[in-house]
Design a protein around this motif. Structure first.
Motif, PDB file in Angstrom:
ATOM      1  N   GLY A  14       0.789  -1.221   0.000  1.00 23.26           N
ATOM      2  CA  GLY A  14       0.000   0.000   0.000  1.00 23.26           C
ATOM      3  C   GLY A  14       0.819   1.267   0.000  1.00 23.26           C
ATOM      4  N   GLY A  15       2.109   1.130   0.200  1.00 20.62           N
ATOM      5  CA  GLY A  15       2.988   2.285   0.255  1.00 20.62           C
ATOM      6  C   GLY A  15       3.401   2.788  -1.118  1.00 20.62           C
ATOM      7  N   SER A  16       4.291   3.791  -1.104  1.00 19.48           N
ATOM      8  CA  SER A  16       4.728   4.427  -2.340  1.00 19.48           C
ATOM      9  C   SER A  16       6.243   4.572  -2.367  1.00 19.48           C
ATOM     10  N   LEU A  17       6.779   4.587  -3.561  1.00 19.40           N
ATOM     11  CA  LEU A  17       8.182   4.897  -3.804  1.00 19.40           C
ATOM     12  C   LEU A  17       8.287   5.659  -5.109  1.00 19.40           C
ATOM     13  N   ARG A  18       9.321   6.478  -5.232  1.00 20.56           N
ATOM     14  CA  ARG A  18       9.610   7.121  -6.507  1.00 20.56           C
ATOM     15  C   ARG A  18      11.019   6.757  -6.925  1.00 20.56           C
ATOM     16  N   LEU A  19      11.120   6.124  -8.073  1.00 23.36           N
ATOM     17  CA  LEU A  19      12.406   5.779  -8.658  1.00 23.36           C
ATOM     18  C   LEU A  19      12.857   6.895  -9.596  1.00 23.36           C
ATOM     19  N   SER A  20      14.158   7.089  -9.640  1.00 23.31           N
ATOM     20  CA  SER A  20      14.749   8.057 -10.563  1.00 23.31           C
ATOM     21  C   SER A  20      15.794   7.359 -11.419  1.00 23.31           C
ATOM     22  N   CYS A  21      15.957   7.853 -12.629  1.00 22.86           N
ATOM     23  CA  CYS A  21      17.003   7.359 -13.525  1.00 22.86           C
ATOM     24  C   CYS A  21      17.688   8.577 -14.127  1.00 22.86           C
ATOM     25  N   ALA A  22      18.932   8.782 -13.745  1.00 21.49           N
ATOM     26  CA  ALA A  22      19.719   9.893 -14.275  1.00 21.49           C
ATOM     27  C   ALA A  22      20.483   9.420 -15.503  1.00 21.49           C
ATOM     28  N   ALA A  23      20.299  10.135 -16.609  1.00 21.25           N
ATOM     29  CA  ALA A  23      20.897   9.741 -17.881  1.00 21.25           C
ATOM     30  C   ALA A  23      22.003  10.705 -18.283  1.00 21.25           C
ATOM     31  N   SER A  24      22.949  10.192 -19.044  1.00 16.69           N
ATOM     32  CA  SER A  24      24.005  11.036 -19.594  1.00 16.69           C
ATOM     33  C   SER A  24      24.581  10.377 -20.830  1.00 16.69           C
ATOM     34  N   GLY A  25      25.234  11.176 -21.666  1.00 12.35           N
ATOM     35  CA  GLY A  25      25.922  10.632 -22.820  1.00 12.35           C
ATOM     36  C   GLY A  25      25.132  10.609 -24.113  1.00 12.35           C
ATOM     37  N   PHE A  26      23.925  11.141 -24.105  1.00 12.62           N
ATOM     38  CA  PHE A  26      23.122  11.220 -25.324  1.00 12.62           C
ATOM     39  C   PHE A  26      22.139  12.369 -25.187  1.00 12.62           C
ATOM     40  N   SER A  27      21.509  12.724 -26.290  1.00 14.98           N
ATOM     41  CA  SER A  27      20.533  13.822 -26.290  1.00 14.98           C
ATOM     42  C   SER A  27      19.215  13.312 -25.718  1.00 14.98           C
ATOM     43  N   PHE A  28      19.103  13.399 -24.428  1.00 15.70           N
ATOM     44  CA  PHE A  28      18.022  12.771 -23.668  1.00 15.70           C
ATOM     45  C   PHE A  28      16.638  13.090 -24.237  1.00 15.70           C
ATOM     46  N   SER A  29      16.400  14.325 -24.558  1.00 12.00           N
ATOM     47  CA  SER A  29      15.047  14.735 -24.955  1.00 12.00           C
ATOM     48  C   SER A  29      14.611  14.126 -26.284  1.00 12.00           C
ATOM     49  N   ASN A  30      15.536  13.562 -27.039  1.00 12.69           N
ATOM     50  CA  ASN A  30      15.213  13.017 -28.360  1.00 12.69           C
ATOM     51  C   ASN A  30      14.742  11.565 -28.328  1.00 12.69           C
ATOM     52  N   TYR A  31      14.819  10.909 -27.170  1.00  8.30           N
ATOM     53  CA  TYR A  31      14.593   9.467 -27.129  1.00  8.30           C
ATOM     54  C   TYR A  31      13.536   9.069 -26.114  1.00  8.30           C
ATOM     55  N   PRO A  32      12.787   7.999 -26.436  1.00  7.86           N
ATOM     56  CA  PRO A  32      11.892   7.435 -25.424  1.00  7.86           C
ATOM     57  C   PRO A  32      12.715   6.745 -24.336  1.00  7.86           C
ATOM     58  N   MET A  33      12.137   6.653 -23.163  1.00  6.77           N
ATOM     59  CA  MET A  33      12.784   6.003 -22.038  1.00  6.77           C
ATOM     60  C   MET A  33      11.827   4.976 -21.437  1.00  6.77           C
TER      61      MET A  33
END
Length: 112
Positions: A14-33
Motif C-alpha cells: 500500500g505504500g509508495s516509492l519514486r524511482l529516478s534514472c539519471a541519464a548522460s551521454g546522449f541527447s536525452f530529450s530526443n529518445y523514449p525512455m
C-alpha cells in the motif's frame, strides 16, 4: 551512454516509492525512455515507457493506474512514481534507454 537508477527500498504493501534514472551521454530529450523490472526467478518485463514528443506514455496492465512515468528533459532524468504497491511488485527495477543501454538496477521490496 550511462543510466543510474536510485530510489528503491523496502516499503509496506500500500505504500509508495519514486524511482529516478539519471541519464548522460546522449541527447536525452530526443529518445523514449523505459522502465523494466525483474522478479526473482522470472524474466525481465516491461513496466512503462515515455516518449519524447508529447510525453506519450504506456504501461503494463499490472501497473496501470498505480504507477506513473514522467521525465525532466532539462535534468536528463526519468521517474517512476509507484503507488499502492503490492508484494508482487517486488523486483529489481531497471531503466532502459537508446542504444540498448541499461542501468544497474534498483531493488524494490514490498513486504510487511
Amino acid at each position: 551512454v550511462q543510466l543510474v537508477e536510485s530510489g528503491g527500498g523496502l516499503v509496506q504493501p500500500g505504500g509508495s516509492l519514486r524511482l529516478s534514472c539519471a541519464a548522460s551521454g546522449f541527447s536525452f530529450s530526443n529518445y523514449p525512455m523505459n522502465w523494466y523490472r525483474q522478479a526473482p526467478g522470472k524474466d525481465r518485463e516491461f513496466v512503462a515507457n515515455i516518449y519524447s514528443i508529447g510525453s506519450i506514455t504506456n504501461y503494463a496492465d499490472a501497473v496501470k493506474g498505480r504507477f506513473t512515468i514522467s521525465r525532466d528533459n532539462a535534468n536528463y532524468t526519468v521517474y517512476l512514481q509507484m503507488n499502492s504497491l503490492k508484494p508482487e511488485d517486488t523486483a529489481v527495477y531497471y531503466c532502459n534507454g537508446p542504444f540498448s543501454s541499461w542501468g544497474q538496477g534498483t531493488q524494490v521490496t514490498v513486504s510487511s
